[in-house]
Design a protein around this motif. Structure first.
Motif, short mmCIF file in Angstrom:
data_model
loop_
_atom_site.label_atom_id
_atom_site.label_comp_id
_atom_site.label_asym_id
_atom_site.label_seq_id
_atom_site.Cartn_x
_atom_site.Cartn_y
_atom_site.Cartn_z
N ARG A 103 2.38 20.70 41.75
CA ARG A 103 1.11 21.43 41.58
C ARG A 103 0.27 21.47 42.84
N GLU A 104 0.39 20.43 43.67
CA GLU A 104 -0.51 20.29 44.82
C GLU A 104 0.32 20.22 46.10
N ILE A 105 0.12 21.20 46.97
CA ILE A 105 0.90 21.18 48.21
C ILE A 105 0.16 20.43 49.31
N VAL A 106 -1.13 20.15 49.08
CA VAL A 106 -1.91 19.46 50.12
C VAL A 106 -1.84 17.95 49.90
N ASP A 107 -2.36 17.21 50.89
CA ASP A 107 -2.44 15.76 50.73
C ASP A 107 -3.41 15.41 49.61
N LEU A 108 -3.25 14.18 49.12
CA LEU A 108 -4.03 13.74 47.97
C LEU A 108 -4.99 12.63 48.38
N VAL A 109 -6.07 12.55 47.64
CA VAL A 109 -7.02 11.44 47.78
C VAL A 109 -7.08 10.76 46.42
N ALA A 110 -7.07 9.44 46.41
CA ALA A 110 -7.12 8.74 45.13
C ALA A 110 -8.11 7.59 45.20
N PHE A 164 -3.32 -5.47 28.13
CA PHE A 164 -2.39 -4.65 28.91
C PHE A 164 -2.98 -4.52 30.31
N SER A 165 -2.12 -4.56 31.31
CA SER A 165 -2.56 -4.58 32.71
C SER A 165 -1.91 -3.45 33.48
N GLY A 166 -2.48 -3.17 34.63
CA GLY A 166 -1.87 -2.13 35.46
C GLY A 166 -2.82 -1.69 36.55
N ARG A 167 -2.56 -0.52 37.05
CA ARG A 167 -3.34 0.05 38.15
C ARG A 167 -3.74 1.47 37.74
N ALA A 168 -5.03 1.76 37.84
CA ALA A 168 -5.51 3.10 37.48
C ALA A 168 -5.82 3.87 38.76
N LEU A 169 -5.41 5.12 38.79
CA LEU A 169 -5.67 6.00 39.93
C LEU A 169 -6.35 7.26 39.44
N LEU A 170 -7.43 7.64 40.11
CA LEU A 170 -8.02 8.95 39.90
C LEU A 170 -7.65 9.76 41.13
N ILE A 171 -6.91 10.83 40.93
CA ILE A 171 -6.27 11.54 42.06
C ILE A 171 -6.80 12.97 42.15
N ARG A 230 -5.37 7.56 50.60
CA ARG A 230 -4.93 8.93 50.91
C ARG A 230 -3.42 8.93 51.09
N GLY A 231 -2.81 10.06 50.77
CA GLY A 231 -1.37 10.15 50.99
C GLY A 231 -0.72 11.15 50.06
N THR A 232 0.60 11.08 49.98
CA THR A 232 1.35 11.96 49.09
C THR A 232 1.52 11.26 47.73
N GLY A 233 2.07 12.00 46.77
CA GLY A 233 2.35 11.39 45.47
C GLY A 233 3.24 10.16 45.60
N ALA A 234 4.25 10.25 46.48
CA ALA A 234 5.19 9.13 46.64
C ALA A 234 4.49 7.88 47.18
N THR A 235 3.56 8.06 48.13
CA THR A 235 2.87 6.88 48.67
C THR A 235 1.87 6.33 47.66
N LEU A 236 1.17 7.22 46.94
CA LEU A 236 0.17 6.75 45.97
C LEU A 236 0.84 5.98 44.82
N PHE A 237 2.03 6.43 44.44
CA PHE A 237 2.73 5.75 43.35
C PHE A 237 3.65 4.65 43.85
N ILE A 243 -12.97 21.87 39.85
CA ILE A 243 -12.40 20.68 40.48
C ILE A 243 -11.38 20.09 39.52
N ARG A 244 -10.15 20.03 39.94
CA ARG A 244 -9.15 19.46 39.02
C ARG A 244 -8.69 18.12 39.57
N GLY A 245 -8.18 17.31 38.69
CA GLY A 245 -7.70 16.01 39.13
C GLY A 245 -6.76 15.42 38.12
N TYR A 246 -6.35 14.22 38.37
CA TYR A 246 -5.39 13.54 37.51
C TYR A 246 -5.81 12.08 37.38
#
Length: 212
Positions: free
Chosen positions: A61-68, A77-84, A147-154, A180-183
């Motif tokens: 969906r996004e060809i540009v770099d991402l900010v999270a 339950f535990s984990g890591r939340a990202l707003l991207i 900041r980074g790509t989907g692969a680096t953020l995940f 403004i869209r996000g994930y």
């Protein structure tokens, strides 16, 4: 392939979508105070996917770099939340939050702080509401901006066979007539997702019991 013990059925997915939508609507009212204008947030869909699939969903969906904005959470339950966000959207968001009266240089300077604050409001709103409605409590760390790509953020490790799973939420924003869209992505391990599934089942039973 998502293991059966954590695959959400339709009722669980609907319950989770409803809970998360209540969370983001609470976050929207907090953001409205920051922005001084109408903020609409909605989460139209939720999926459980592996990390590679989550990264691919965003990169399709996004060809540009991402900010999270990242916050870790712990509790039953535990984990890591990202707003991207796509990077272009992040500056739009800062303009909205700061009233649109800053110069381009000031917007860039303010970006980090405004994003951290916005992420904190949305992720906290979401997770605190989830925990509250599931009758549990969660602890959250302070927000970090990445900041980074989907692969680096995940944090995908190409050499690793095992993968974490992601609760992946699309999120639609409308702020000051800006599109403004996000994930939102919540990276969780199998035991955490299994616990979440059990808590959703308890929630559904409570709701059905009250309605019945």
């Amino acid at each position: 392939m998502i293991p059966d013990q954590i695959a959400l059925d339709e009722l669980e997915r609907d319950a989770l979508t409803e809970i998360v939508n209540i969370g983001v609507s609470r976050a929207a009212s907090s953001l409205r105070k920051m922005v001084g204008d109408q903020v609409l947030l909605s989460v139209p869909s939720i999926e459980v996917v592996n990390q590679r699939r989550a990264a691919r969903l965003i990169s399709e969906r996004e060809i540009v770099d991402l900010v999270a904005v990242r916050q870790d959470f712990s509790g039953p339950f535990s984990g890591r939340a990202l707003l991207i966000f796509p990077e272009t959207n992040s500056l739009e968001l800062v303009r909205a939050v700061t009233g649109g009266e800053l110069s381009a240089e000031e917007v860039v300077e303010m970006e980090h702080e405004a994003l951290a604050e916005t992420g904190n409001v949305i992720l906290n709103g979401c997770l605190a509401t989830m925990a509250n409605m599931l009758k549990r409590s969660l602890t959250m760390t302070l927000p970090e901006v990445l900041r980074g790509t989907g692969a680096t953020l995940f944090e995908i490790d190409q050499n690793s066979e095992s993968e974490g799973l992601v609760l992946f939420l699309y999120i639609d924003f409308a702020v000051r007539q800006r599109d403004i869209r996000g994930y939102i992505a919540m990276l969780m391990d199998i035991p955490s997702l299994a616990t979440l599934k059990e808590l959703l089942d308890e929630f559904i039973l409570r709701v059905v019991g009250e309605d019945g």
